[in-house]
Design an enzyme around this catalytic site. Structure first.
Site, PDB file in Angstrom:
ATOM      1  N   ASP A  40       0.845   2.115  -4.982  1.00 18.74           N
ATOM      2  CA  ASP A  40       0.436   1.354  -3.806  1.00 18.74           C
ATOM      3  C   ASP A  40       1.588   1.262  -2.824  1.00 18.74           C
ATOM      4  O   ASP A  40       2.745   1.287  -3.206  1.00 18.74           O
ATOM      5  CB  ASP A  40       0.051  -0.076  -4.222  1.00 18.74           C
ATOM      6  CG  ASP A  40      -1.283  -0.089  -4.956  1.00 18.74           C
ATOM      7  OD1 ASP A  40      -2.060   0.865  -4.746  1.00 18.74           O
ATOM      8  OD2 ASP A  40      -1.513  -1.028  -5.725  1.00 18.74           O
TER       9      ASP A  40
ATOM     10  N   ASP B 191       2.848  -1.178  -1.468  1.00 18.98           N
ATOM     11  CA  ASP B 191       3.282  -2.578  -1.369  1.00 18.98           C
ATOM     12  C   ASP B 191       4.528  -2.773  -2.222  1.00 18.98           C
ATOM     13  O   ASP B 191       5.095  -1.816  -2.737  1.00 18.98           O
ATOM     14  CB  ASP B 191       2.149  -3.522  -1.804  1.00 18.98           C
ATOM     15  CG  ASP B 191       1.786  -3.303  -3.266  1.00 18.98           C
ATOM     16  OD1 ASP B 191       2.472  -2.509  -3.950  1.00 18.98           O
ATOM     17  OD2 ASP B 191       0.809  -3.921  -3.731  1.00 18.98           O
TER      18      ASP B 191
ATOM     19  N   GLU C 137      -0.201   4.136 -10.789  1.00 20.76           N
ATOM     20  CA  GLU C 137       0.181   2.784 -11.153  1.00 20.76           C
ATOM     21  C   GLU C 137      -1.070   1.950 -11.448  1.00 20.76           C
ATOM     22  O   GLU C 137      -1.982   1.887 -10.636  1.00 20.76           O
ATOM     23  CB  GLU C 137       0.950   2.183  -9.973  1.00 20.76           C
ATOM     24  CG  GLU C 137       1.203   0.715 -10.096  1.00 20.76           C
ATOM     25  CD  GLU C 137       1.539   0.109  -8.737  1.00 20.76           C
ATOM     26  OE1 GLU C 137       1.478   0.831  -7.722  1.00 20.76           O
ATOM     27  OE2 GLU C 137       1.844  -1.077  -8.713  1.00 20.76           O
TER      28      GLU C 137
ATOM     29  N   ASP D 127       5.159  -4.072  -5.225  1.00 17.82           N
ATOM     30  CA  ASP D 127       5.134  -3.596  -6.610  1.00 17.82           C
ATOM     31  C   ASP D 127       5.131  -2.076  -6.668  1.00 17.82           C
ATOM     32  O   ASP D 127       5.773  -1.465  -7.519  1.00 17.82           O
ATOM     33  CB  ASP D 127       3.895  -4.130  -7.331  1.00 17.82           C
ATOM     34  CG  ASP D 127       4.086  -5.572  -7.750  1.00 17.82           C
ATOM     35  OD1 ASP D 127       5.269  -5.991  -7.843  1.00 17.82           O
ATOM     36  OD2 ASP D 127       3.076  -6.270  -7.958  1.00 17.82           O
TER      37      ASP D 127
END
Ligand code: 1YM
Length: 648
Positions: A508, A510, A435, A512
């Site tokens: 990640d 997180d 990503e 997103d």
């Protein structure tokens, strides 16, 4: 061309004339019971039990006992009417003796009502008699007990009226299979349980008891009794899994000599299970009854969705596949004389009886409409389930139409953003889907270029797409991925052209990251399922923290690990300060760190993606793509946590 036989009519006219002796059965046993191996051996039990089941289906019997006895004998007893013992006008001997010693091709001699007969080898009790060295029949009828014995099909004396009895009406048959005929004469308890269990589901309210009395010291008994019939069967098929909606559908109605019993409930899975039976004989190939069921299901659910305004007039109808996604159903019909099951197809596993189609369609259709009206919240869940399936189907089609317009992928060169590996051997090659560009940069520097390829995807692009999956597939990003994989997509998908046997999604930990992970998993689930099933898809697991004290450092992948290590270090050496660095994203790691922690095959932690997981992602895809922001945010946040807690 030979016209298909219609036994129901011809049978009643000709039945007495076609009776013949049992010699053919002993000459060619396989023709009558399929084989002389263990399947054929058990067939003998089914034949006898089926007689009792027929009685139960007619409402004359509610208890059946099957005993496995020492010496490979089997005893079956029921509390039906008792086999008729009166003199039979055409044969000059008792009806009992007639049905024990005369072969009648195809049907069950002289019987009315529902019959389990007509299956692959619905041959009747005389065949069992012919293939047994000792058979004893006892009948209790209207206060008297009768008995007659047989050996390899021949009566050992006439039918004997034993005397008065208080025993309720019923029949008992004990037989011992002929060891010179069967290659295997030991009965298999599990096999018998399984058969009797399914018969008990299909004959509701009938108690079926089985006693294994072969070993005196270790007798085992079981009783099957299912008051709710095929609804209980559903429970068995769900084996503890939670259904999609609470109330199972059930109907049990008769029309034109056809009894229609159907139960269904939707599961949370995509697969559907459709069990169908005719007169208690399983029909793995479906047939007219299943067609009637499917037609009505599709029609009634569409009507309902339109009526409730969930589907608008202009909307496309739900298809059969849409409404059957996740459906678990048991369809059991019973044909009463003069109707009889006609089996079709190579293996005779498909019902051909034409009358069944319209009767099932009508009865099931009416009852389903009624069920939907009475159970609105179940109805809502069912329609939503089908709509979701429809959406997936349309997205798949749109993808075929756009992305893979004939040749659209062909001749396309590998995308410029792909940093390919030098190896051309898929077995050793890995593709990292990363990503964002900054993480992509570190990954490109950190990788082992011999066998690791990097494809950075821009999460932002996917986000703003607010993608329906079809549009997502039209996006440059995804097209790049498809080309990099090498397999193509849709009808032209070919797993043999996969360029990397490990596809590793690296995002990640997180919000997103969770979002893009869901998108990619959904994509794989819908279009590259085979890759998941084949174990090609992985999730990389970057560390959450880097802990250091002095020169020593260690990466940890969960909060628990962090706490453990901190506790350990503190206990060992309270003086040195412990430094904790939290990684918020892959981009924070330099190339070497990324290699050490996440990409190096000898040290990295990865999770193999399962179908279950991908399916979950697929389900929540809609939440993520929906119009409302709040539920989406909430959802992603909870998902992000669970991504951090992946078990590895
Ligand atoms: C343990 C095996 O065979 N039970 C049994 C068989 C029959 C009947 C009742 C029966 C059927 C009918 C009328 C009918 C059979 N009868 C015949 C035939 N248990 C076992 N229980 N009365 C009794 O169908 O009309 C064949 S089987 F042909 F003689 F009627």
């Amino acid at each position: 061309m030979a016209k298909k036989q219609q036994p129901s009519q011809e049978y009643s006219a000709a039945q007495i004339d076609v009776l013949e002796g049992l010699e053919p059965v002993r000459v060619r046993p396989g023709m009558y019971i399929g084989s002389t191996g263990t399947e054929g051996l058990h067939h003998l039990v089914w034949e006898i039990v089926n007689n009792s089941i027929d009685e139960a289906m007619g409402g004359y019997c509610d208890a059946i006992v099957v005993d496995l006895l020492p010496d490979n004998r089997v005893r079956v007893e029921d509390n039906g009417r008792g086999i008729p013992v009166d003199m039979h006008p055409k044969t000059g001997v008792s009806t009992l003796e007639t049905i024990m010693t005369k072969l009648h091709a195809g049907g069950k001699f002289g019987k009315g009502g529902y019959q389990v007969s007509g299956g692959l080898h619905g041959v009747g009790i005389s065949v069992v008699n012919a293939l047994s060295t000792d058979t004893k029949v006892t009948v209790w009828k209207d206060g008297y007990e009768y008995t007659q014995s047989f050996s390899i099909g021949f009566p050992q004396g006439a039918l004997k009226k034993v005397g008065k009895t208080n025993h309720p009406n019923g029949t008992e048959v004990t037989f011992k299979p002929d060891e010179t005929i069967f290659s295997e004469t030991r009965f298999n308890r599990e096999k018998i349980y399984t058969y009797l269990r399914s018969q008990a589901y299909l004959t509701k309210g009938t108690k079926i008891e089985i006693n294994d009395l072969r070993d005196e010291k270790d007798t085992i008994d079981y009783t099957f009794f299912f008051d709710s019939g095929v609804v209980s069967y559903l429970g068995y098929l769900f084996h503890g899994e939670e259904p999609r909606h609470p109330t199972p559908f059930y109907c049990n109605y008769e029309k034109d000599n056809i009894l229609v019993e159907v139960a269904f409930q939707y599961s949370r899975n995509l697969q559907s299970t459709e069990l169908s039976f005719v007169n208690n004989i399983i029909t793995p190939g479906g047939g007219t009854h299943v067609t009637g069921f499917r037609t009505a299901l599709t029609r009634v659910l569409n009507d309902y969705a339109k009526k409730k305004g969930i589907l608008k007039e202009k909307d496309e109808n739900l298809t059969g596949d849409d409404v059957r996604e996740g459906l678990v159903t048991v369809i059991s019909i019973k044909l009463k004389a003069p109707l009889s099951p006609q089996f079709e197809g190579q293996t005779k596993e498909k019902l051909g009886t034409v009358e069944a189609r319209s009767v099932v369609d009508q009865i099931f259709g009416e009852q389903l409409a009624d069920y939907l009206d009475k159970n609105p919240s179940d109805a809502k869940a069912i329609i939503e389930n089908s709509l979701l399936a429809a959406k997936a189907r349309r997205a798949a089609k749109a993808a075929r139409d756009t992305v893979i317009r004939k040749g659209a992928l062909e001749g396309m060169t590998l995308p410029g953003k792909l940093a390919d590996c030098s190896s051309r051997r898929p077995e050793e090659s890995e593709l990292f889907i990363v990503e964002g560009d900054s993480a992509g940069g570190s990954a490109k520097q950190g990788r082992n270029r011999a066998f690791q390829a990097i494809l950075p995807l821009k999460g932002k692009i996917l986000n703003v797409e607010k993608a329906r999956l079809d549009r997502m597939l039209a996006s440059k990003e995804i097209k790049s991925l498809v080309i990099a994989l090498g397999t193509s997509i849709g009808e032209t998908f070919d797993i043999n052209r996969l360029r990397y046997h490990k596809i590793i999604i690296m995002t990640d930990a997180d919000v997103d990251g969770a979002h893009i992970m869901t998108l990619i998993l959904t994509l794989f689930f819908r279009y590259f399922k085979e890759l998941i099933e084949n174990g090609n898809v992985f999730i990389a697991k970057p560390p959450l923290y880097r802990l250091s004290r002095g020169r020593e450092f260690q990466y940890v992948y969960s909060d628990e690990q962090k706490q453990e290590l901190v506790a350990k270090w503190e206990a060992a050496n309270p003086q040195t300060k412990i430094n904790i660095q939290r990684y918020k994203g892959l981009g924070e790691m330099d190339a070497d760190q990324l290699w050490d922690t996440t990409m190096d095959p000898s040290t990295r932690v990865m999770k193999s993606v399962t179908i279950d997981e991908a399916e979950k992602a697929d389900r929540i895809f809609d939440i993520l793509m929906g119009e409302e922001v709040l539920p989406r945010r909430k959802f992603i946040q909870s998902r992000a946590r669970s991504v951090q807690n992946l078990d590895i």
